[in-house]
Design an enzyme around this catalytic site. Structure first.
Site, PDB file in Angstrom:
ATOM      1  CG  HIS A 152      -2.086  -0.912   1.110  1.00  0.00           C
ATOM      2  ND1 HIS A 152      -2.558  -1.658   2.149  1.00  0.00           N
ATOM      3  CD2 HIS A 152      -2.892  -1.188   0.051  1.00  0.00           C
ATOM      4  CE1 HIS A 152      -3.617  -2.350   1.752  1.00  0.00           C
ATOM      5  NE2 HIS A 152      -3.826  -2.090   0.479  1.00  0.00           N
TER       6      HIS A 152
ATOM      7  CE  LYS B 177       2.729   2.288  -4.031  1.00  0.00           C
ATOM      8  NZ  LYS B 177       2.185   0.971  -4.044  1.00  0.00           N
TER       9      LYS B 177
ATOM     10  CB  THR C  45       1.265  -3.157  -8.397  1.00  0.00           C
ATOM     11  OG1 THR C  45       1.824  -2.798  -7.148  1.00  0.00           O
ATOM     12  CG2 THR C  45       0.247  -4.279  -8.220  1.00  0.00           C
TER      13      THR C  45
ATOM     14  CB  THR D  54       5.053  -1.827  -5.252  1.00  0.00           C
ATOM     15  OG1 THR D  54       3.930  -1.360  -4.510  1.00  0.00           O
ATOM     16  CG2 THR D  54       5.990  -2.593  -4.338  1.00  0.00           C
TER      17      THR D  54
ATOM     18  N   GLY E 234      -1.838  -0.615  -9.089  1.00  0.00           N
ATOM     19  CA  GLY E 234      -2.889  -1.309  -8.349  1.00  0.00           C
ATOM     20  C   GLY E 234      -4.285  -0.792  -8.660  1.00  0.00           C
TER      21      GLY E 234
ATOM     22  CG  ASP F 238      -6.567  -4.397  -7.759  1.00  0.00           C
ATOM     23  OD1 ASP F 238      -6.521  -4.091  -8.965  1.00  0.00           O
ATOM     24  OD2 ASP F 238      -7.559  -4.166  -7.029  1.00  0.00           O
TER      25      ASP F 238
ATOM     26  CG  HIS G 171      -6.083   6.571  -2.572  1.00  0.00           C
ATOM     27  ND1 HIS G 171      -5.913   7.143  -1.344  1.00  0.00           N
ATOM     28  CD2 HIS G 171      -4.851   6.287  -3.040  1.00  0.00           C
ATOM     29  CE1 HIS G 171      -4.608   7.201  -1.071  1.00  0.00           C
ATOM     30  NE2 HIS G 171      -3.952   6.701  -2.091  1.00  0.00           N
TER      31      HIS G 171
END
Length: 159
Positions: A12, A16, A38, A41, A59, A64, A90
């Site tokens: 998240h 990160k 993703t 990251t 994501g 995701d 978000h």
């Protein structure tokens, strides 16, 4: 490790930096894996460590879901997901991926301590082949196992 293990990296937003720092601190170990992440990251991990990382979409833009499908299709053998226990509204929803990890028995680390333990296991355990060999030597338990996995991915919203 005879076969290169694919390790998924997810974090998240507020985690990160912590994940990138963890990978940098364990760079030699992570260099032994095929890394997938993703976009946000993975880009940070690439910049920070210089390691190659296969990038999926961001994501929130579907990364995701891409990660969940990859896991459902045995495309990853382990997942490190630094979760924010109080994520902003978000943040992408990785519950589908978590469900796939549970259903497919994919090792999942959700914090620094469990990530360190997972990394140690993947590098040192004589039993690591029980996890890492699955995609290359996977034999369905019953005739409909692959259909069951595909149906689960659809039900979890991953396809």
């Amino acid at each position: 490790m005879n076969q290169q293990v694919t390790l998924a990296l997810i974090a998240h937003d507020r985690k990160k930096e912590a994940l990138a720092d963890f990978v940098l601190e364990n760079r030699a170990a992570f260099s032994r894996f095929r890394l997938v992440a993703t976009q946000g990251t993975g880009s940070l991990v690439r910049r920070r460590t210089g390691l190659p990382v296969h990038l999926l979409k961001h994501g929130p833009a579907g990364g995701d879901q891409e990660m969940g499908v990859l896991a459902a299709d045995s495309g990853v053998q382990a997942v490190i997901f630094f979760r924010d226990t109080d994520p902003a509204g978000h943040e992408p929803d990785f519950t589908g991926l978590l469900a796939v990890c549970d259903a497919e028995e994919i090792p999942l680390a959700t914090n620094r301590a469990t990530a360190q333990a997972l990394l140690y296991f993947l590098l040192n355990s004589p039993d690591r082949a029980l996890v890492t060999a699955r995609p290359w030597a996977y034999a369905p338990q019953h005739a409909g196992a692959e259909a069951d996995a595909a149906a689960f991915a659809v039900q979890a919203g991953l396809r």
